[in-house]
Motif scaffolding. Structure first.
Motif, PDB file in Angstrom:
ATOM      1  N   ARG A 317       5.292  13.486   1.272  1.00 53.73           N
ATOM      2  CA  ARG A 317       4.151  12.615   0.987  1.00 53.73           C
ATOM      3  C   ARG A 317       3.799  11.737   2.184  1.00 53.73           C
ATOM      4  N   SER A 318       4.053  12.250   3.390  1.00 53.59           N
ATOM      5  CA  SER A 318       3.719  11.494   4.589  1.00 53.59           C
ATOM      6  C   SER A 318       2.208  11.291   4.709  1.00 53.59           C
ATOM      7  N   GLN A 319       1.406  12.256   4.256  1.00 54.31           N
ATOM      8  CA  GLN A 319      -0.044  12.085   4.327  1.00 54.31           C
ATOM      9  C   GLN A 319      -0.507  10.940   3.429  1.00 54.31           C
ATOM     10  N   THR A 320       0.087  10.827   2.260  1.00 46.91           N
ATOM     11  CA  THR A 320      -0.275   9.735   1.352  1.00 46.91           C
ATOM     12  C   THR A 320       0.077   8.387   1.967  1.00 46.91           C
ATOM     13  N   ALA A 321       1.278   8.290   2.530  1.00 46.76           N
ATOM     14  CA  ALA A 321       1.689   7.036   3.178  1.00 46.76           C
ATOM     15  C   ALA A 321       0.769   6.702   4.342  1.00 46.76           C
ATOM     16  N   GLU A 322       0.364   7.723   5.093  1.00 46.99           N
ATOM     17  CA  GLU A 322      -0.526   7.502   6.236  1.00 46.99           C
ATOM     18  C   GLU A 322      -1.920   7.098   5.781  1.00 46.99           C
ATOM     19  N   ALA A 323      -2.360   7.625   4.641  1.00 45.68           N
ATOM     20  CA  ALA A 323      -3.708   7.316   4.144  1.00 45.68           C
ATOM     21  C   ALA A 323      -3.801   5.940   3.516  1.00 45.68           C
ATOM     22  N   LEU A 324      -2.688   5.414   3.039  1.00 45.36           N
ATOM     23  CA  LEU A 324      -2.719   4.205   2.215  1.00 45.36           C
ATOM     24  C   LEU A 324      -3.310   2.984   2.924  1.00 45.36           C
ATOM     25  N   PRO A 325      -3.000   2.694   4.198  1.00 45.40           N
ATOM     26  CA  PRO A 325      -3.645   1.533   4.832  1.00 45.40           C
ATOM     27  C   PRO A 325      -5.163   1.633   4.832  1.00 45.40           C
ATOM     28  N   GLY A 326      -5.705   2.819   5.104  1.00 44.56           N
ATOM     29  CA  GLY A 326      -7.154   2.988   5.094  1.00 44.56           C
ATOM     30  C   GLY A 326      -7.742   2.800   3.707  1.00 44.56           C
ATOM     31  N   VAL A 327      -7.002   3.254   2.680  1.00 47.45           N
ATOM     32  CA  VAL A 327      -7.451   3.051   1.299  1.00 47.45           C
ATOM     33  C   VAL A 327      -7.520   1.561   0.990  1.00 47.45           C
ATOM     34  N   ILE A 328      -6.451   0.842   1.307  1.00 47.88           N
ATOM     35  CA  ILE A 328      -6.397  -0.589   0.976  1.00 47.88           C
ATOM     36  C   ILE A 328      -7.440  -1.369   1.771  1.00 47.88           C
ATOM     37  N   GLU A 329      -7.509  -1.125   3.076  1.00 50.32           N
ATOM     38  CA  GLU A 329      -8.461  -1.869   3.895  1.00 50.32           C
ATOM     39  C   GLU A 329      -9.899  -1.544   3.500  1.00 50.32           C
ATOM     40  N   GLY A 330     -10.155  -0.263   3.189  1.00 52.40           N
ATOM     41  CA  GLY A 330     -11.500   0.123   2.785  1.00 52.40           C
ATOM     42  C   GLY A 330     -11.925  -0.543   1.491  1.00 52.40           C
ATOM     43  N   LEU A 331     -11.020  -0.624   0.524  1.00 50.77           N
ATOM     44  CA  LEU A 331     -11.352  -1.257  -0.751  1.00 50.77           C
ATOM     45  C   LEU A 331     -11.459  -2.769  -0.597  1.00 50.77           C
ATOM     46  N   LEU A 332     -10.555  -3.377   0.179  1.00 54.68           N
ATOM     47  CA  LEU A 332     -10.664  -4.818   0.428  1.00 54.68           C
ATOM     48  C   LEU A 332     -11.995  -5.148   1.092  1.00 54.68           C
ATOM     49  N   GLY A 333     -12.408  -4.291   2.027  1.00 54.36           N
ATOM     50  CA  GLY A 333     -13.670  -4.517   2.717  1.00 54.36           C
ATOM     51  C   GLY A 333     -14.874  -4.447   1.798  1.00 54.36           C
ATOM     52  N   ARG A 334     -14.718  -3.786   0.651  1.00 54.73           N
ATOM     53  CA  ARG A 334     -15.807  -3.706  -0.321  1.00 54.73           C
ATOM     54  C   ARG A 334     -15.671  -4.762  -1.414  1.00 54.73           C
ATOM     55  N   GLY A 335     -14.735  -5.671  -1.228  1.00 56.99           N
ATOM     56  CA  GLY A 335     -14.594  -6.769  -2.172  1.00 56.99           C
ATOM     57  C   GLY A 335     -13.690  -6.499  -3.355  1.00 56.99           C
ATOM     58  N   TYR A 336     -12.931  -5.421  -3.308  1.00 54.60           N
ATOM     59  CA  TYR A 336     -12.058  -5.087  -4.427  1.00 54.60           C
ATOM     60  C   TYR A 336     -10.763  -5.894  -4.383  1.00 54.60           C
ATOM     61  N   GLU A 337     -10.213  -6.142  -5.569  1.00 55.93           N
ATOM     62  CA  GLU A 337      -8.875  -6.671  -5.734  1.00 55.93           C
ATOM     63  C   GLU A 337      -7.993  -5.550  -6.301  1.00 55.93           C
ATOM     64  N   PHE A 338      -6.672  -5.778  -6.280  1.00 57.20           N
ATOM     65  CA  PHE A 338      -5.726  -4.785  -6.786  1.00 57.20           C
ATOM     66  C   PHE A 338      -4.896  -5.388  -7.909  1.00 57.20           C
ATOM     67  N   ALA A 339      -4.585  -4.576  -8.912  1.00 56.96           N
ATOM     68  CA  ALA A 339      -3.749  -5.020 -10.020  1.00 56.96           C
ATOM     69  C   ALA A 339      -2.804  -3.900 -10.433  1.00 56.96           C
ATOM     70  N   ARG A 340      -1.711  -4.274 -11.044  1.00 61.66           N
ATOM     71  CA  ARG A 340      -0.896  -3.291 -11.730  1.00 61.66           C
ATOM     72  C   ARG A 340      -1.701  -2.754 -12.918  1.00 61.66           C
ATOM     73  N   VAL A 341      -1.301  -1.606 -13.439  1.00 63.30           N
ATOM     74  CA  VAL A 341      -2.026  -1.060 -14.589  1.00 63.30           C
ATOM     75  C   VAL A 341      -2.025  -2.052 -15.740  1.00 63.30           C
ATOM     76  N   ASP A 342      -0.897  -2.705 -15.985  1.00 65.28           N
ATOM     77  CA  ASP A 342      -0.837  -3.654 -17.107  1.00 65.28           C
ATOM     78  C   ASP A 342      -1.603  -4.931 -16.829  1.00 65.28           C
ATOM     79  N   GLY A 343      -2.150  -5.083 -15.619  1.00 65.96           N
ATOM     80  CA  GLY A 343      -2.963  -6.252 -15.300  1.00 65.96           C
ATOM     81  C   GLY A 343      -4.443  -5.964 -15.177  1.00 65.96           C
ATOM     82  N   LEU A 344      -4.851  -4.713 -15.402  1.00 71.50           N
ATOM     83  CA  LEU A 344      -6.276  -4.387 -15.351  1.00 71.50           C
ATOM     84  C   LEU A 344      -7.018  -5.033 -16.527  1.00 71.50           C
TER      85      LEU A 344
END
Length: 347
Positions: A317-344
């Motif tokens: 799963r090295s590709q997933t680990a490598e993709a994750l910073p871009g996923v997080i930064e891209g979503l943060l840049g669009r104003g998204y927050e993150f939650a656990r499933v039980d916190g949605l």
């Protein structure tokens, strides 16, 4: 030709090898939970040994064992799946024994289904799975209205949940946790019992960081092939393995492997003290499309309230680990927050 079977048990994996007459062609072998790499190396060694004698090797699993075929296929082994209708009955907890899996291919190689890296464990059964999912729409909607299923619940607040299936799986789970720590982002890990049993340190780290740990069965089976008792045992054993590592009573949220379901399976799950969690965003990282493709797919599909499906287990799963910073930064840049499933936010 030589025929091997890989079975799962309550403590790990078993391998048996037969010749064309159905006689043992190599000593049987046992491997502790989490030792998929050791299983792979063992079978590759047998494949090289048989090749020197001019023989090829095929390897058979069943539909209740979804955690080994991907890694074995990528290693260059010829993988097949034997379905319940060509096999004897399973034991109370475990797959069909390894020798019986191999024997199915000895009897008739045409009765087992060839698997590939791109097809996944359920090759040849996609139409059946789609039909079962379509037949389950009404039951699933009743569960959603009762708060017993989370899926496709949009909200006004720009928040999403990152979820990771099939682990824990060192070193990739650790790399993903490193990225989440760096950004201070919570996530939910849907863990497989066979891996939870073997990799307690990763579970402890998830819990210490505040991530949610949820249930993804013991062996990653296709649920419609299980009896009610087998389904209950899969969930209970996994809850116990997780609770033994991090305390508490074990998870109260569950994700069905492949999203597999029928009205009967959903009725069983509805009777249990668990909430079924599906997903809205799927970048198909399990197929190894490349880190950029994974990031792009998540950002294209994300919307408020989305459940994002990625994987920390099931192979490299090295590709997933490598993709994750871009996923997080891209979503943060669009104003998204993150939650656990039980916190949605729930409707």
């Amino acid at each position: 030709m030589r025929y091997s079977g890989v079975a799962w048990t309550g403590s790990g994996y078993e391998v048996a090898v037969l010749d064309e007459a159905g006689r043992p062609a190599a000593p049987g072998a046992r491997f502790a939970a989490g030792r998929v790499r050791a299983v792979t190396e063992h079978l590759l060694g047998l494949q090289r040994e048989f090749a020197r004698a001019g023989e090829s090797l095929v390897t058979v699993i069943d539909s209740t064992n979804g955690m080994v075929d991907g890694a074995l296929c990528r290693a260059g082994l010829a993988m097949y799946r034997a379905d319940p209708w060509v096999l004897p009955a399973r034991p109370a907890f475990g797959s069909v024994p390894a020798a019986d899996l191999a024997a199915a291919a000895v009897r008739d190689l045409g009765s087992v289904v060839r698997l590939g890296v791109d097809t996944g464990t359920l090759a040849g059964r996609s139409a059946e799975m789609v039909a079962d999912i379509e037949a389950s729409v009404d039951e699933l909607e009743l569960m959603r209205r009762a708060g017993r299923c989370l899926w496709a619940d949009p909200c006004e607040r720009p928040v999403v949940a990152l979820t990771f299936d099939d682990g824990p799986n060192p070193p990739y789970t650790g790399r993903i946790l490193d990225v989440l720590d760096r950004y201070g982002v919570p996530a939910t890990f849907f863990c497989v019992g066979l891996h939870a049993l073997a990799h307690r340190a990763e579970l402890e780290r998830m819990a210490a960081a505040g991530h949610q740990i949820a249930n993804h069965t013991w062996s990653h089976p296709y649920l419609p092939d299980l009896s009610r008792g087998e389904l209950v045992a899969q969930l209970e054993r996994t809850d116990e393995a997780i609770a033994a590592a991090v305390g508490g009573d074990g998870p109260r949220m569950f994700r069905p492997p492949y999203g597999g379901r029928t009205p009967e399976v959903l009725s069983w799950l509805n009777e249990l003290d668990t909430t079924v969690v599906l997903w809205d965003v799927e970048p198909s990282d399990w197929a190894l499309p490349g880190a950029q493709a994974i990031t792009r797919a998540v950002l294209e599909q994300a919307r408020p309230g989305a459940l994002i499906l990625m994987h920390d287990g099931g192979g490299d799963r090295s590709q997933t680990a490598e993709a994750l910073p871009g996923v997080i930064e891209g979503l943060l840049g669009r104003g998204y927050e993150f939650a656990r499933v039980d916190g949605l936010p729930r409707p």
